[in-house]
Scaffold this active site. Structure first.
Site, PDB file in Angstrom:
ATOM      1  N   LYS A 257       0.815  -1.097   0.103  1.00 45.69           N
ATOM      2  CA  LYS A 257      -0.025   0.031  -0.009  1.00 45.69           C
ATOM      3  C   LYS A 257       0.901   1.324  -0.061  1.00 45.69           C
ATOM      4  CE  LYS A 257      -3.930  -1.801   2.544  1.00 45.69           C
ATOM      5  NZ  LYS A 257      -5.173  -1.670   1.823  1.00 45.69           N
ATOM      6  N   ARG A 331     -10.586 -11.478   1.560  1.00 43.17           N
ATOM      7  CA  ARG A 331     -11.008 -12.546   0.944  1.00 43.17           C
ATOM      8  C   ARG A 331     -10.388 -13.919   0.865  1.00 43.17           C
ATOM      9  NH1 ARG A 331     -11.516  -8.952  -4.217  1.00 43.17           N
ATOM     10  NH2 ARG A 331     -11.322  -7.355  -2.822  1.00 43.17           N
TER      11      ARG A 331
HETATM   12  N1  BES Z   1      -8.020  -3.627   4.534  1.00 47.27           N
HETATM   13  C1  BES Z   1      -8.085  -3.383   2.985  1.00 47.27           C
HETATM   14  C2  BES Z   1      -9.541  -2.464   3.005  1.00 47.27           C
HETATM   15  C3  BES Z   1      -9.385  -1.247   3.678  1.00 47.27           C
HETATM   16  C4  BES Z   1      -9.300  -0.221   2.938  1.00 47.27           C
HETATM   17  C5  BES Z   1      -9.882  -1.406   5.012  1.00 47.27           C
HETATM   18  C6  BES Z   1      -9.611   0.879   3.582  1.00 47.27           C
HETATM   19  C7  BES Z   1     -10.112  -0.150   5.716  1.00 47.27           C
HETATM   20  C8  BES Z   1     -10.056   0.987   5.157  1.00 47.27           C
HETATM   21  C9  BES Z   1      -8.284  -4.437   2.068  1.00 47.27           C
HETATM   22  O1  BES Z   1      -7.409  -5.654   2.454  1.00 47.27           O
HETATM   23  C10 BES Z   1      -7.695  -4.116   0.922  1.00 47.27           C
HETATM   24  O2  BES Z   1      -6.687  -3.609   0.826  1.00 47.27           O
HETATM   25  N2  BES Z   1      -8.565  -4.135  -0.163  1.00 47.27           N
HETATM   26  C11 BES Z   1      -8.154  -3.420  -1.612  1.00 47.27           C
HETATM   27  C12 BES Z   1      -9.028  -4.489  -2.556  1.00 47.27           C
HETATM   28  C13 BES Z   1      -8.293  -4.435  -3.916  1.00 47.27           C
HETATM   29  C14 BES Z   1      -7.054  -4.811  -4.070  1.00 47.27           C
HETATM   30  C15 BES Z   1      -9.181  -5.263  -4.683  1.00 47.27           C
HETATM   31  C16 BES Z   1      -8.756  -2.296  -1.755  1.00 47.27           C
HETATM   32  O3  BES Z   1      -9.602  -1.922  -1.208  1.00 47.27           O
HETATM   33  O4  BES Z   1      -8.190  -1.465  -2.255  1.00 47.27           O
HETATM   34 ZN    ZN Z   2      -5.452  -5.213   1.847  1.00 46.75          ZN
END
Ligand code: BES
Ligand code: ZN
Ligand code: ZN
Length: 477
Positions: A257, A331
């Protein structure tokens, strides 16, 4: 906090402060609402209109306590969510004035338990590592002027205590709250409240075929665990499965990230906290429903063993997953957890997860997303959310969406090839792990698990969302 009730009139109860919820109305009506108070000091009621969450203080005198008016807004809007939040607003304002004992006028409330919940949730202070003196205080005693029984008081206090326990966990930084710590908390709850607990470590997970969970766990040096808590009412009752995402820190893994908001990802275990907290309340309430709670607990880090984009793992139901993006890890770990909950007998399943950030783009922080495979069950969960004051907004899963996760080499990919429908794609993935058309609902709490701004009734930080919805659902079973 000690909670009692009284049937004396407001001016007869001894306390430092009295909170009076006041409807938005003409100032004449407002004076009438205050009529129970005989000897009020001088104040200009024009300065207070009763708008929702507005507060107004009439200072204490030698013969009267501090009087705290809290705006309730319009009568027709006064539902359980607002009723709870008004109480939270009152206590947060009272604590700023260092009040320790508070009398609360319940005359607008049909259900006085909402006062206890609102006050208990409003009191929560996330600043536990501040060494200075500016810590928010706590109320010592709440006296409700209105009807409420001892059992209702106890249940509301149990709920508050549990939701705030979950908030404390979510608030903890990831260096202090590792998967091992959550396991220890779950063990303590199992011991104290007589729940069965099963703790599956990484080696066991691999041996049992939980290759998806184990794959994500390999990126971190911290030991990872899949925990199942079980409450048993008896063979003849149905089994509700609750599954919570428990990523104690989500760096994104190798699909790392951006650093700007990465620190927020200590809250990526909010679903697991909700599930474990819920099981504790189940153990206290002893319903005639079996409940299993399953939480995969791991960090998502890019260590040497980490999954690489394009890696393939095999989940507990035998399905293969091409992990195209290691940041869509929730997931992946939930796949094994969902299958395991069904192995433990769950025939109706709710999962709670901070799964896809796009939920925040769609709904902001005022509702969680809900998606599912059975409209009656989704409706039942939505209704539970409304009762709990935790709004849920349904997004669809159309049959066309099922093509979102095609993989060239495995049963499915963990992300779609194109942008858009991210929240739905997350649910489409999870649905692959629901067997026999078992009714299932997925709650995406990305936007609701954490509030980025202080609310009049809630501190900035973790909200503890989910527990009360599950509780309301349990009661409707
Ligand atoms: N934990 C994150 C989602 C999240 C984002 C939680 C902001 C709380 C606040 C999750 O694991 C994630 O990173 N999801 C990705 C999915 C994508 C790669 C399909 C996302 O939201 O960008
Ligand atoms: Zn994630
Ligand atoms: Zn995550």
């Amino acid at each position: 906090m000690k909670v009692t009730s009284s049937d004396l009139s407001l001016d007869k109860v001894a306390a430092e402060a009295v909170a009076i919820p006041v409807l938005e109305s003409s100032s004449k009506d407002r004076v009438e609402q205050l009529a129970s108070f005989k000897k009020l000091p001088e104040f200009k009621l024009e300065d207070f209109s009763g708008k929702l969450y507005e507060t107004f203080q009439i200072p204490a005198t030698e013969s009267t306590p501090l009087i705290l008016l809290v705006g309730v807004g319009k009568k027709e809007d006064f539902d359980s969510r607002i009723a709870r939040n008004v109480a939270g607003t009152a206590v947060r304002r009272a604590l700023k004035s260092k009040v320790k004992t508070l009398v609360y006028d319940a005359s607008l409330y049909e259900n006085s338990a909402l006062i206890i919940e609102g006050v208990g949730l409003g009191e929560f202070d996330p600043g536990i590592y501040k060494t200075g003196k500016d810590k928010a205080g706590k109320l010592e005693e709440l006296i409700i002027v209105g009807k409420i029984g001892v059992r209702e008081i106890k249940e509301a206090l149990d709920v508050v205590e549990t939701v705030n326990w979950a908030r404390r966990l979510i608030n903890e930084p990831a260096n202090l709250l590792t998967p091992t710590h959550i396991v220890n908390e779950a063990k303590k709850i199992a011991r104290d409240y007589k729940l069965d607990i099963e703790v599956i470590n990484e080696k066991d997970a691999v041996r049992r075929g939980m290759g998806a969970f184990a794959g994500i766990a390999r990126g971190s040096h911290e030991p990872s665990f899949l925990v199942a808590l079980k409450y048993s009412a008896g063979k003849n009752y149905p089994t509700l499965g609750v599954v919570g995402k428990g990523i104690t820190f989500d760096s994104g893994g190798l699909s790392i990230k951006p650093s700007e908001k990465m620190h927020e990802m200590k809250m990526d275990m909010a679903g697991a906290a909700a599930v474990i907290g819920f099981l504790k309340l189940v153990a206290i309430l002893k319903p005639k429903v079996n409940v299993v709670g399953v939480t995969p607990l791991t960090e998502n880090l890019p260590g040497g063993g980490a999954l690489k984009p394009g890696d393939v793992v095999r989940a507990l139901n035998g399905k293969t997953i091409e992990v195209l993006n290691t940041d869509a890890e929730g997931r992946v770990v939930l796949s094994d957890a969902l299958v395991y909950a069904q192995k433990l007998g769950a025939t109706k399943i709710v999962d709670v997860a901070t799964l896809v950030g796009a939920t925040i783009s769609a709904l902001g922080s005022e509702a969680s997303a809900i998606l599912g495979n059975d409209q009656d069950f989704v409706d039942q969960v939505v209704k539970a959310g409304d009762e709990a004051g935790e709004r849920l907004w349904q997004l669809p899963i159309y049959s066309e969406h099922k093509d979102l996760l095609k993989s060239d080499i495995a049963d499915m990919a963990n992300i779609p090839p194109t942008r858009g429908a991210g929240v739905i794609a997350g649910a489409v993935f999870l649905q692959e792990f629901i067997a026999n058309k078992n009714p299932w609902a997925h709650l995406d709490i990305c936007g609701t698990a954490w509030t980025e701004t202080e609310k009049p009734y809630l501190a900035k930080g973790p909200t503890g969302v989910g527990i009360r919805t599950l509780l309301a659902l349990l009661k409707s079973f």
